[in-house]
Scaffold this motif. Structure first.
Motif, short mmCIF file in Angstrom:
data_model
loop_
_atom_site.label_atom_id
_atom_site.label_comp_id
_atom_site.label_asym_id
_atom_site.label_seq_id
_atom_site.Cartn_x
_atom_site.Cartn_y
_atom_site.Cartn_z
N ASN A 194 20.51 20.00 13.94
CA ASN A 194 21.64 20.73 13.38
C ASN A 194 21.72 20.54 11.86
OD1 ASN A 194 23.22 18.39 12.74
ND2 ASN A 194 23.86 18.27 14.87
N GLU A 195 22.55 21.35 11.20
CA GLU A 195 22.67 21.33 9.73
C GLU A 195 23.15 19.98 9.22
OE1 GLU A 195 21.88 23.59 7.08
OE2 GLU A 195 20.68 24.29 8.76
N LYS A 196 24.10 19.38 9.93
CA LYS A 196 24.63 18.08 9.50
C LYS A 196 23.52 17.03 9.45
CE LYS A 196 28.23 14.74 10.58
NZ LYS A 196 29.27 14.33 11.52
N ASP A 197 22.66 17.02 10.46
CA ASP A 197 21.53 16.08 10.49
C ASP A 197 20.55 16.36 9.36
OD1 ASP A 197 22.62 14.82 12.71
OD2 ASP A 197 21.34 15.91 14.15
N ILE B 137 19.51 22.60 1.08
CA ILE B 137 19.66 21.89 -0.20
C ILE B 137 20.70 22.59 -1.06
CG2 ILE B 137 18.50 21.26 -2.35
CD1 ILE B 137 15.91 20.94 -0.67
N GLN B 138 20.65 23.90 -1.12
CA GLN B 138 21.62 24.64 -1.93
C GLN B 138 23.04 24.40 -1.43
OE1 GLN B 138 20.95 26.36 -4.89
NE2 GLN B 138 23.17 26.10 -4.95
N GLU B 139 23.21 24.36 -0.11
CA GLU B 139 24.53 24.07 0.47
C GLU B 139 25.00 22.67 0.04
OE1 GLU B 139 24.27 24.59 4.72
OE2 GLU B 139 23.91 26.75 4.53
N TYR C 258 28.49 19.08 -3.16
CA TYR C 258 28.71 18.01 -4.14
C TYR C 258 29.52 18.52 -5.32
CZ TYR C 258 25.45 14.60 -2.10
OH TYR C 258 24.84 13.69 -1.29
N LYS C 259 29.15 19.68 -5.82
CA LYS C 259 29.83 20.24 -6.99
C LYS C 259 31.28 20.59 -6.66
CE LYS C 259 29.26 23.52 -10.71
NZ LYS C 259 28.44 24.54 -11.31
N VAL D 107 27.99 12.40 -7.81
CA VAL D 107 26.56 12.54 -7.55
C VAL D 107 26.24 14.01 -7.38
CG1 VAL D 107 24.64 11.61 -6.20
CG2 VAL D 107 26.81 10.43 -6.18
N ARG D 108 25.06 14.39 -7.80
CA ARG D 108 24.61 15.78 -7.68
C ARG D 108 23.16 15.77 -7.19
NH1 ARG D 108 29.26 16.66 -8.74
NH2 ARG D 108 30.14 17.95 -10.35
#
Length: 181
Positions: free
Chosen positions: A2-5, A41-43, A48-49, A55-56
């Motif tokens: 899944n996305e969270k993992d 990665i974009q998500e 973060y932003k 952290v970014r």
């Protein structure tokens, strides 16, 4: 998976590596296609932003690295760098600019542009990992070619060398500052 993992694994890899990791390496580790990994990665970058975290995840030439929020630079700088790292000298900055704009470039070409010896500036830049050997020129003596590194991108706060202003704009900007003084 899944996305969270996936996000958790990407964060762990980027944190543990401490240096830029390619999209291909991340895709291979996750056993996922690069399009899917890039989306994740974009998500993460957006999360973060949007959350205002310290952290970014920064992209540099199709490589990704966990780093600090640029807005926190002055605080980090006070704590870590002011005591331990002298800033670059004017000679080193000039040398670095020449390498950034003319790369790959030899020491002789750098010295011809600067009009003075540049060995110590080049060594300083190599020691700080802002430049690296980019091969050898196919000429008598096989002189070393220098080019910038990913560390240079971080130092300059850019993601790609193409983000530098054009060479003419750069030179004109310097000339204007000289005239102002």
């Amino acid at each position: 998976m899944n996305e969270k993992d996936k996000k958790s694994i990407i964060e762990s890899i980027l944190f543990a590596m401490g240096e830029p990791v390619s999209l291909g390496e991340l895709s291979q580790a996750l056993e996922e296609d690069s399009t899917s990994v890039k989306k994740t990665i974009q998500e993460l970058m957006d999360e973060y932003k949007d959350a205002g975290r310290g952290v970014r995840i920064k992209q540099m030439n199709n490589r990704y690295q966990m780093c600090t929020d640029p807005q926190n630079y002055e605080f980090i700088h006070k704590l870590l760098y002011e005591k331990n790292k002298a800033s670059l000298s004017q000679a080193s900055l000039e040398t670095l600019a020449i390498i950034a704009y003319k790369q790959p470039v030899t020491r002789v070409e750098i010295e011809a542009l600067r009009g003075v010896k540049s060995s110590s500036s080049i060594q300083t830049l190599l020691d700080r990992n802002l430049i690296k050997e980019g091969g050898r020129l196919d000429a008598p003596g096989k002189p070393m070619l220098f080019e910038t590194t990913v560390e240079f991108l971080k130092y300059s706060n850019i993601t790609n060398i193409k983000e530098l202003p054009s060479y003419d704009e750069f030179v004109n900007g310097i000339q204007e500052k000289i005239v102002e003084k």
